[in-house]
Design a protein around this motif. Structure first.
Motif, short mmCIF file in Angstrom:
data_model
loop_
_atom_site.label_atom_id
_atom_site.label_comp_id
_atom_site.label_asym_id
_atom_site.label_seq_id
_atom_site.Cartn_x
_atom_site.Cartn_y
_atom_site.Cartn_z
N SER A 177 0.84 -1.19 0.00
CA SER A 177 0.00 0.00 0.00
C SER A 177 0.88 1.25 0.00
CB SER A 177 -0.90 0.02 1.24
OG SER A 177 -0.12 0.09 2.41
N THR A 178 0.28 2.37 -0.26
CA THR A 178 1.01 3.63 -0.32
C THR A 178 1.82 3.88 0.95
OG1 THR A 178 -0.78 4.53 -1.68
CG2 THR A 178 0.76 6.11 -0.72
N ALA A 179 1.21 3.57 2.10
CA ALA A 179 1.85 3.86 3.39
C ALA A 179 3.10 3.02 3.62
CB ALA A 179 0.85 3.63 4.52
N GLU A 182 7.89 3.04 1.42
CA GLU A 182 9.23 3.32 1.92
C GLU A 182 9.77 2.16 2.76
OE1 GLU A 182 11.19 5.68 0.83
OE2 GLU A 182 9.50 6.17 -0.47
N LEU A 183 8.89 1.46 3.46
CA LEU A 183 9.33 0.31 4.25
C LEU A 183 9.93 -0.75 3.34
CD1 LEU A 183 9.50 -1.56 6.74
CD2 LEU A 183 7.13 -2.21 6.27
N VAL A 184 9.22 -1.15 2.30
CA VAL A 184 9.72 -2.22 1.44
C VAL A 184 10.91 -1.77 0.61
CG1 VAL A 184 7.51 -3.42 1.39
CG2 VAL A 184 8.04 -1.77 -0.41
N ARG A 185 10.96 -0.48 0.26
CA ARG A 185 12.14 0.04 -0.43
C ARG A 185 13.36 -0.06 0.48
NH1 ARG A 185 10.30 4.69 -2.35
NH2 ARG A 185 10.03 3.91 -4.47
N GLY A 186 13.19 0.24 1.75
CA GLY A 186 14.28 0.16 2.69
C GLY A 186 14.77 -1.26 2.92
N LEU A 187 13.90 -2.24 2.66
CA LEU A 187 14.29 -3.64 2.79
C LEU A 187 15.02 -4.16 1.55
CD1 LEU A 187 11.03 -5.03 4.44
CD2 LEU A 187 13.21 -4.55 5.57
N GLY A 188 14.95 -3.37 0.45
CA GLY A 188 15.68 -3.74 -0.74
C GLY A 188 14.85 -3.99 -1.98
N ALA A 189 13.52 -3.85 -1.88
CA ALA A 189 12.67 -4.09 -3.06
C ALA A 189 13.03 -3.13 -4.18
CB ALA A 189 11.21 -3.95 -2.68
N ASP A 190 13.08 -3.64 -5.40
CA ASP A 190 13.47 -2.83 -6.56
C ASP A 190 12.27 -2.27 -7.31
OD1 ASP A 190 16.50 -3.45 -6.64
OD2 ASP A 190 15.60 -5.46 -6.56
N ASP A 191 11.32 -3.13 -7.61
CA ASP A 191 10.13 -2.74 -8.39
C ASP A 191 8.92 -2.82 -7.46
OD1 ASP A 191 11.69 -2.59 -10.83
OD2 ASP A 191 11.69 -4.78 -10.79
N ILE A 192 8.44 -1.66 -7.05
CA ILE A 192 7.38 -1.59 -6.04
C ILE A 192 6.08 -1.10 -6.68
CG2 ILE A 192 6.71 -0.60 -3.83
CD1 ILE A 192 9.76 -0.10 -3.35
N ARG A 325 2.38 -4.63 9.67
CA ARG A 325 3.64 -4.31 8.97
C ARG A 325 4.73 -5.13 9.63
NH1 ARG A 325 4.63 1.21 7.08
NH2 ARG A 325 6.43 1.18 8.47
N GLY A 326 5.04 -6.27 9.05
CA GLY A 326 5.98 -7.17 9.69
C GLY A 326 5.25 -8.13 10.61
N LYS A 327 5.92 -8.55 11.69
CA LYS A 327 5.42 -9.62 12.54
C LYS A 327 4.70 -9.12 13.79
CE LYS A 327 5.67 -13.31 12.05
NZ LYS A 327 6.64 -14.34 12.47
N VAL A 328 3.80 -9.97 14.25
CA VAL A 328 3.11 -9.77 15.53
C VAL A 328 3.70 -10.80 16.51
CG1 VAL A 328 0.91 -9.84 16.75
CG2 VAL A 328 1.02 -8.99 14.37
#
Length: 335
Positions: A177-179, A182-192, A325-328
């Motif tokens: 999602s939009t929110a 930046e989280l997934v980009r920071g993890l290394g995702a290239d094509d979001i 967002r991530g684990k519980v």
């Protein structure tokens, strides 16, 4: 000791805390004082009865699969661990559960806790770590330069799988999602791909591998982005006949799973791709390798929220909403 036990199938309404005797480890087993428990979607599916044909669960059963804690006793024949060791493990698909003050852990399922993580962080890793590791190393045989699609990149499995894929040298495509861009980009995702703005199948192309993590028609849509020779590995089904054979199921279930997977296998073949359903297995040796990556700073845990032990049912209900967002993680009081 207290444990969250499922009395009968039908959902979390049939789960309640119970006072149980402290278990005694048998040969090749550890008794672990549980400090934290990482929750996974399957922990909500088991109480519904969704896995009755697959898992040989005896009710009443203690819920929970992942844990981190300290070894307080060892059974005969244990050689790799001693009392006082801080460990983490997945005990999924064993007769034991982790949402308890003490848990039995087969020696081969455990590994020393990553030294740079606390117990809450470590408990978030086992099932997602093993799932991603087994899917990418064994099933996909992912190689540097290849492209892998990991949908739902901000979820529990997605946040780990993106990091592991980047470590393996792959280019990663994901949805979020939009929110959470930046989280997934920071993890290394290239094509979001922001799934609220555009369908991923209209944008992504020529992928070598797909990790199926989302129920519904997402897997069929993902077949539009793969190239010939690609490998599609699903964690959410449908199970296939090969899976039934590997678990020694009867001929009826082999037939049923073959029928359930026939459509997706056929669609994959038309794209020149292969399809496989993956069911995670506990493996302490792999967790040790994952711990080395974590200690090197290659992979980091992503935790959405932490609930106290007595609110474990609320934690499972929150996880079921699919917004984490991530684990519980559930944290136990330890004196």
């Amino acid at each position: 000791m207290q444990a969250l036990q499922l009395k009968q199938y039908g959902g979390l309404d049939y789960a309640a805390f119970a006072e149980l005797p402290r278990p005694t480890p048998g040969p090749g087993e550890l008794l672990v004082r549980v400090h934290a428990v990482g929750l996974n979607p399957i922990d909500n599916l088991i109480p519904k009865g969704d896995f009755k044909p697959i898992l040989k669960t005896r009710l009443p059963a203690t819920l929970g699969s992942d844990l981190a804690g300290v070894v307080v006793a060892v059974g005969s024949g244990v050689t790799r661990f001693t009392v006082g060791d801080a460990v983490y493990a997945s005990i999924f698909d064993t007769p034991h559960g982790s949402l308890a003050e003490f848990a039995i852990v087969p020696e081969q399922a455990a590994a020393l806790k990553p030294a740079n993580l606390d117990f809450v962080q470590a408990a978030s890793i086992p099932m997602v770590g093993l799932t991603a590791w087994q899917a990418m190393h064994e099933r996909m045989q992912l190689k540097p330069g290849q492209k892998v699609f990991i949908p739902a990149g901000s979820g529990g499995i997605g946040t780990f799988a993106i990091q592991l894929a980047k470590h393996l040298g792959a280019r990663v495509g994901t949805t979020t999602s939009t929110a959470n861009v930046e989280l997934v980009r920071g993890l290394g995702a290239d094509d979001i791909i922001d799934y609220k703005k555009q369908p991923f199948e209209d944008v992504l192309r020529d992928y070598d591998a797909v990790l199926g993590t989302v129920r519904g028609d997402g897997l069929e849509k993902a077949l539009h982005i793969v190239k010939p020779g690609s490998r599609v590995v699903s964690l959410v089904g449908p199970p296939d006949a090969a899976f039934a054979r590997a678990r020694g199921m009867n001929v009826v279930l082999k037939l049923v799973f073959g029928l359930l997977s026939r459509k997706i296998i056929g669609l994959a073949r038309r794209r020149g791709a292969s399809y496989a359903f993956h069911f995670v297995r506990p493996d302490g040796g792999q967790l040790a390798q994952i711990a080395a990556l974590i200690e090197a700073g290659t992979i980091r845990p992503v935790i959405d929220s932490v609930f106290p032990f007595l609110e474990a049912k609320q934690a499972l209900a929150y996880l079921a909403q699919g917004r984490a967002r991530g684990k519980v993680v559930v944290q136990l009081p330890v004196s």
